[in-house]
Design an enzyme around this catalytic site. Structure first.
Site, mmCIF file in Angstrom:
data_model
loop_
_atom_site.group_PDB
_atom_site.id
_atom_site.type_symbol
_atom_site.label_atom_id
_atom_site.label_comp_id
_atom_site.label_asym_id
_atom_site.label_seq_id
_atom_site.Cartn_x
_atom_site.Cartn_y
_atom_site.Cartn_z
ATOM 1 N N ARG A 136 0.691 -1.125 -0.011
ATOM 2 C CA ARG A 136 -0.107 -0.145 -0.235
ATOM 3 C C ARG A 136 0.867 1.227 0.025
ATOM 4 O O ARG A 136 0.363 2.420 0.232
ATOM 5 C CB ARG A 136 -0.889 0.139 1.219
ATOM 6 C CG ARG A 136 -2.146 0.936 1.052
ATOM 7 C CD ARG A 136 -2.816 0.551 2.109
ATOM 8 N NE ARG A 136 -2.516 0.697 3.440
ATOM 9 C CZ ARG A 136 -2.492 2.113 4.174
ATOM 10 N NH1 ARG A 136 -3.077 3.068 3.645
ATOM 11 N NH2 ARG A 136 -2.016 2.114 5.577
ATOM 12 N N LYS A 137 2.205 1.161 -0.061
ATOM 13 C CA LYS A 137 2.995 2.162 -0.399
ATOM 14 C C LYS A 137 3.003 2.949 -1.693
ATOM 15 O O LYS A 137 3.953 3.090 -2.362
ATOM 16 C CB LYS A 137 4.666 1.733 0.028
ATOM 17 C CG LYS A 137 4.512 1.205 1.648
ATOM 18 C CD LYS A 137 5.917 0.864 1.935
ATOM 19 C CE LYS A 137 5.983 0.032 3.225
ATOM 20 N NZ LYS A 137 7.468 -0.475 3.268
#
Length: 290
Positions: A136-137
């Site tokens: 999710r970065k």
């Protein structure tokens, strides 16, 4: 089937926002070229084979400007540079209004798809049968494009947001007091439909997470022989008693992928497929009328 059908209703609004960001006031260059009908070639360049990804976004950019895109290859296919990947037709001013927005989208999305495919192919070559996933970065405001690129590249995009899966990391656990307490509280509101992923940094924490009922145990920054030992020991201990998956995350790159791609690990999640990924070079060249 088309990967475009995965996209939510809001994605076309995002395209409008990107166009508005790029031309917030006067279009001075467009004033110079005018509105003569022109044909432009979209070329895939660079110095290595690349995966084409991001076609729906590019098509929509030009559609909103009254232009038409004809693709000459399928999204997800690999091309050798220099490749004529599409032809765009429309008014000269409108072609140039969409040029940079479209190229930026295509360059980023194709870069992520290319790196995703490279890492997956490498893992499969090592005999790994588990899941390769992103993280999710992602870039704020650009997550949809980046997750789309992962899918086109053939890997799992991982959770899209805080609402799509429950992930309890070190800060959640410290704030709650224990892994068991954090899992219990999360389950009380998340219900049966959400998977619960717990980040751990030791065998003892992993054991507690399994006993508490986590669906996925993320062995964060556990590497080498320790990773193999912990995974094997706990899978043997809980065999037939609990159903769970082991996820390995943290500092996974092409250089150390072989030692992490072991049978005991079900999921390898890495930001290497989308952070600091080289973009794929594309250009849009308006053809001189004959």
């Amino acid at each position: 089937m088309s990967f475009e059908h995965l996209l939510p209703p809001s994605w076309k609004v995002q395209v409008s926002d990107w166009l508005a960001e790029d031309t917030p006031s006067f279009d001075y260059g467009g004033y110079v070229v005018g509105e003569a009908e022109r044909v432009a070639f979209l070329l895939g360049k660079g110095h290595q084979p690349a995966v084409l990804a991001g076609c729906p976004f590019v098509t929509e950019v030009f559609y909103q400007l009254g232009c038409r895109v004809e693709w000459h290859m399928q999204e997800g296919d690999t091309f050798q540079p220099i490749k004529h990947v599409a032809t765009v037709r429309g008014k000269a001013r409108h072609l140039l209004l969409g040029e940079r927005v479209a190229l930026n989208l295509l360059a980023r999305c194709s870069g992520i798809a290319t790196k995703s495919k490279q890492i997956k192919d490498l893992a499969v070559g090592y005999g790994y049968k588990g899941i390769i996933a992103g993280t999710r970065k992602t870039t704020p405001g650009f997550r949809l494009v980046e997750k789309y690129g992962m899918i086109i590249g053939g890997i799992d995009p991982h959770r899209h947001d805080l609402s799509s899966m429950i992930m309890l990391k070190d800060n959640h656990i410290w704030s709650t007091g224990s892994i068991t307490a954090a899992v219990r509280q999360a389950r009380s509101v998340g219900g049966f439909s959400l998977l619960l992923d717990v980040e751990v940094s030791s065998e003892a924490e992993a054991d507690e997470a399994i006993e508490a009922g986590a669906d996925i145990i993320m062995l964060d920054n556990i590497e080498g022989g320790e990773l193999v030992t912990v995974a094997r020991k706990l899978k043997d201990k809980w065999a037939g008693k609990r159903k769970f998956l082991f996820e390995s995350s943290g500092n996974i790159t092409e250089a150390n992928l072989r030692e992490r791609a072991i049978d005991e690990i079900d999921i390898l999640s890495t930001s290497a497929v989308h952070q600091s990924v080289p973009h794929i070079d594309f250009s849009l060249k308006i053809q001189v009328p004959r």
